[in-house]
Design a protein around this motif. Structure first.
Motif, PDB file in Angstrom:
ATOM      1  N   PRO A  30     -22.272-124.071 -16.183  1.00 23.59           N
ATOM      2  CA  PRO A  30     -22.480-124.185 -14.741  1.00 23.59           C
ATOM      3  C   PRO A  30     -21.712-123.119 -13.962  1.00 23.59           C
ATOM      4  CG  PRO A  30     -21.954-126.317 -15.714  1.00 23.59           C
ATOM      5  CD  PRO A  30     -21.678-125.281 -16.756  1.00 23.59           C
ATOM      6  N   ALA A  31     -22.266-122.730 -12.822  1.00 25.35           N
ATOM      7  CA  ALA A  31     -21.523-121.888 -11.885  1.00 25.35           C
ATOM      8  C   ALA A  31     -20.380-122.698 -11.297  1.00 25.35           C
ATOM      9  CB  ALA A  31     -22.453-121.396 -10.779  1.00 25.35           C
ATOM     10  N   LEU A  32     -19.226-122.074 -11.152  1.00 24.75           N
ATOM     11  CA  LEU A  32     -18.024-122.744 -10.649  1.00 24.75           C
ATOM     12  C   LEU A  32     -17.462-121.967  -9.463  1.00 24.75           C
ATOM     13  CD1 LEU A  32     -16.236-123.475 -14.055  1.00 24.75           C
ATOM     14  CD2 LEU A  32     -17.517-125.105 -12.652  1.00 24.75           C
ATOM     15  N   VAL A  33     -17.140-122.671  -8.394  1.00 31.11           N
ATOM     16  CA  VAL A  33     -16.568-122.065  -7.196  1.00 31.11           C
ATOM     17  C   VAL A  33     -15.308-122.823  -6.821  1.00 31.11           C
ATOM     18  CG1 VAL A  33     -16.924-121.502  -4.763  1.00 31.11           C
ATOM     19  CG2 VAL A  33     -18.843-121.342  -6.371  1.00 31.11           C
ATOM     20  N   HIS A  34     -14.192-122.123  -6.760  1.00 34.00           N
ATOM     21  CA  HIS A  34     -12.936-122.759  -6.344  1.00 34.00           C
ATOM     22  C   HIS A  34     -13.058-123.241  -4.899  1.00 34.00           C
ATOM     23  CE1 HIS A  34      -8.679-123.371  -5.494  1.00 34.00           C
ATOM     24  NE2 HIS A  34      -8.448-123.258  -6.795  1.00 34.00           N
ATOM     25  N   PRO A  35     -12.521-124.409  -4.582  1.00 34.99           N
ATOM     26  CA  PRO A  35     -12.627-124.908  -3.205  1.00 34.99           C
ATOM     27  C   PRO A  35     -11.940-124.023  -2.176  1.00 34.99           C
ATOM     28  CG  PRO A  35     -11.202-126.325  -4.541  1.00 34.99           C
ATOM     29  CD  PRO A  35     -11.876-125.393  -5.479  1.00 34.99           C
ATOM     30  N   ALA A  36     -11.046-123.137  -2.606  1.00 40.51           N
ATOM     31  CA  ALA A  36     -10.387-122.221  -1.679  1.00 40.51           C
ATOM     32  C   ALA A  36     -11.109-120.875  -1.579  1.00 40.51           C
ATOM     33  CB  ALA A  36      -8.927-121.993  -2.094  1.00 40.51           C
ATOM     34  N   ALA A  37     -12.294-120.746  -2.186  1.00 40.75           N
ATOM     35  CA  ALA A  37     -13.138-119.569  -1.997  1.00 40.75           C
ATOM     36  C   ALA A  37     -14.111-119.821  -0.841  1.00 40.75           C
ATOM     37  CB  ALA A  37     -13.912-119.258  -3.283  1.00 40.75           C
ATOM     38  N   TRP A  38     -14.687-118.742  -0.310  1.00 44.62           N
ATOM     39  CA  TRP A  38     -15.708-118.884   0.729  1.00 44.62           C
ATOM     40  C   TRP A  38     -16.957-118.165   0.263  1.00 44.62           C
ATOM     41  CZ3 TRP A  38     -19.100-116.400   3.885  1.00 44.62           C
ATOM     42  CH2 TRP A  38     -19.641-117.153   4.947  1.00 44.62           C
ATOM     43  N   VAL A  39     -18.068-118.922   0.153  1.00 44.92           N
ATOM     44  CA  VAL A  39     -19.336-118.385  -0.326  1.00 44.92           C
ATOM     45  C   VAL A  39     -20.414-118.786   0.672  1.00 44.92           C
ATOM     46  CG1 VAL A  39     -21.006-118.364  -2.212  1.00 44.92           C
ATOM     47  CG2 VAL A  39     -18.569-118.566  -2.730  1.00 44.92           C
TER      48      VAL A  39
END
Length: 223
Positions: free
Chosen positions: A102-111
């Motif tokens: 799965p694609a993973l995005v840290h909650p402190a990133a902005w996408v």
């Protein structure tokens, strides 16, 4: 944005590898509140180490044989090392066997909501990805990296910490964008191209070439 994909029915994550990159990914998963079943790492298994950073060592690479691919999700904990294809090889081989990354995005990133994230993308803390960017499979957008609008990044790319890609940059598969580098708008980076740490790229980079230093020098890569 294609949202971070969580496995159906609450299936847990298994991390592959236990090096520095895997540590950062474990922290990302914990920040998401994800269930982590354990880690597969040949070195830990060979040393009979039962636990790693509070999670179970499941064994070496062979430990995946005990799992139905539909019941777990994998996290590629191998960092992308210049000159090594191991990270890519693991992703390709296990995807062919039916496992999912799965694609993973840290909650402190902005996408931005318009961004496309393909399978296995990893977006670390502090990263920013702006509108209409596309990030290819198994690519790392590392800590504090900046990917501006309309960038198209291929598969198996590493955008290292604090690197900046200005608008409309095209990055071909397998490229390595070094820490703290800047690529100005509209440029293209060829397949397996390498932008050295701290470099400002001001012209297209051909496939298989390396650009380094200040002043900038473009070299043909041996890898």
């Amino acid at each position: 944005m294609m949202p971070p994909e969580h496995p159906p029915s609450g299936a847990p994550f298994v991390i592959l590898g236990a090096g520095g990159h895997a540590k950062v990914l474990l922290s990302l998963l914990q920040a998401l509140g994800a269930q982590v079943k354990g880690v597969c790492d040949p070195g830990l298994a060979a040393s009979s180490i039962p636990m790693w950073r509070g999670i179970v060592v499941l064994g070496g690479d062979e430990a995946l044989e005990q799992f139905d691919p539909s019941h777990i999700a994998l996290v590629n904990g191998m960092g992308q090392v210049v000159g090594s294809s191991r990270r890519r090889d693991i992703f390709v081989a296990l995807t062919a066997r039916g496992f999912r990354f799965p694609a993973l995005v840290h909650p402190a990133a902005w996408v931005d909501a318009s961004v496309i994230l393909e399978a296995g993308v990893q977006v670390m803390a502090g990263a920013v990805i702006q509108p209409d960017a596309t990030i290819g499979a198994n690519t790392i957008i590392n800590t504090g990296a900046r990917v501006d609008h309309d960038c198209i990044i291929g598969s198996h790319v590493h955008v290292a910490p604090a690197a900046v890609l200005c608008g409309g940059v095209k990055v071909s598969p397998g490229a390595f964008i070094g820490a703290g580098s800047t690529t100005i708008q509209g440029l293209s980076i060829g397949e397996d191209g390498k932008v050295g740490a701290g470099t400002t790229l001001i012209r297209d980079l051909p496939a298989g070439h390396l650009v380094v230093g200040s002043p900038v020098r473009t070299l043909e890569s041996k890898n």
